[in-house]
Scaffold this motif. Structure first.
Motif, mmCIF file in Angstrom:
data_model
loop_
_atom_site.group_PDB
_atom_site.id
_atom_site.type_symbol
_atom_site.label_atom_id
_atom_site.label_comp_id
_atom_site.label_asym_id
_atom_site.label_seq_id
_atom_site.Cartn_x
_atom_site.Cartn_y
_atom_site.Cartn_z
ATOM 1 N N ASP A 126 13.186 -65.536 5.772
ATOM 2 C CA ASP A 126 14.459 -65.421 5.057
ATOM 3 C C ASP A 126 14.443 -64.204 4.111
ATOM 4 O OD1 ASP A 126 15.444 -67.634 6.360
ATOM 5 O OD2 ASP A 126 15.002 -69.040 4.704
ATOM 6 N N GLU B 156 9.018 -69.737 6.977
ATOM 7 C CA GLU B 156 10.485 -69.730 6.927
ATOM 8 C C GLU B 156 10.974 -68.954 5.703
ATOM 9 O OE1 GLU B 156 13.816 -70.302 8.878
ATOM 10 O OE2 GLU B 156 11.961 -71.206 9.608
ATOM 11 N N GLN B 157 10.308 -69.126 4.585
ATOM 12 C CA GLN B 157 10.694 -68.411 3.369
ATOM 13 C C GLN B 157 10.462 -66.902 3.524
ATOM 14 O OE1 GLN B 157 8.338 -70.258 0.323
ATOM 15 N NE2 GLN B 157 9.770 -71.973 0.046
ATOM 16 N N SER C 243 14.754 -61.094 6.223
ATOM 17 C CA SER C 243 16.130 -60.947 6.704
ATOM 18 C C SER C 243 17.041 -60.429 5.593
ATOM 19 C CB SER C 243 16.664 -62.278 7.220
ATOM 20 O OG SER C 243 15.947 -62.710 8.341
#
Length: 118
Positions: free
Chosen positions: A14, A10-11, A17
């Motif tokens: 992110d 997830e990190q 992104s």
């Protein structure tokens, strides 16, 4: 371990992104700069075209007037008249290039104009 891998994934997602968003912003800024410089080049080209047409019309009028004066012997009247006509032609070319005067249609003469009433 699965929970830790999901957090790490997830990190990374992110971070990726955020990098993609920053790159898209920089590309949008670059595209805007390119568009502005393209408009500037078009304006410069139009200015050079208009000025060269104006100067050429005056120069041709002056040369023709000089030649007529030299061979016919009407010094200085031929040069004065044709220089003025060259200036008028140059102004007309500038006005046509700027769109203030319509370009004449070669297929229609005054007698053929349907809007011309007698």
């Amino acid at each position: 371990m699965t929970d830790n891998d999901d957090d790490s994934l997830e990190q990374r997602r992110d971070a990726l992104s955020a990098k993609l968003a920053a790159r898209e912003r920089s590309e949008a800024i670059e595209t805007a700069k390119e568009k502005q410089s393209e408009e500037s080049r078009k304006g410069m080209a139009l200015g050079l075209k208009i000025s060269s047409e104006f100067i050429a019309a005056i120069a041709v009028g002056a040369m023709l007037g000089y030649l007529i004066d030299r061979f016919v012997g009407t010094t200085p009247w031929g040069m004065i008249i044709l220089l003025l006509l060259g200036f008028c032609a140059g102004v007309l070319n500038v006005l046509r290039a700027m769109g203030m005067v319509a370009t004449p249609d070669p297929g229609v003469s005054r007698g053929d104009d349907p809007s011309h009433k007698r």
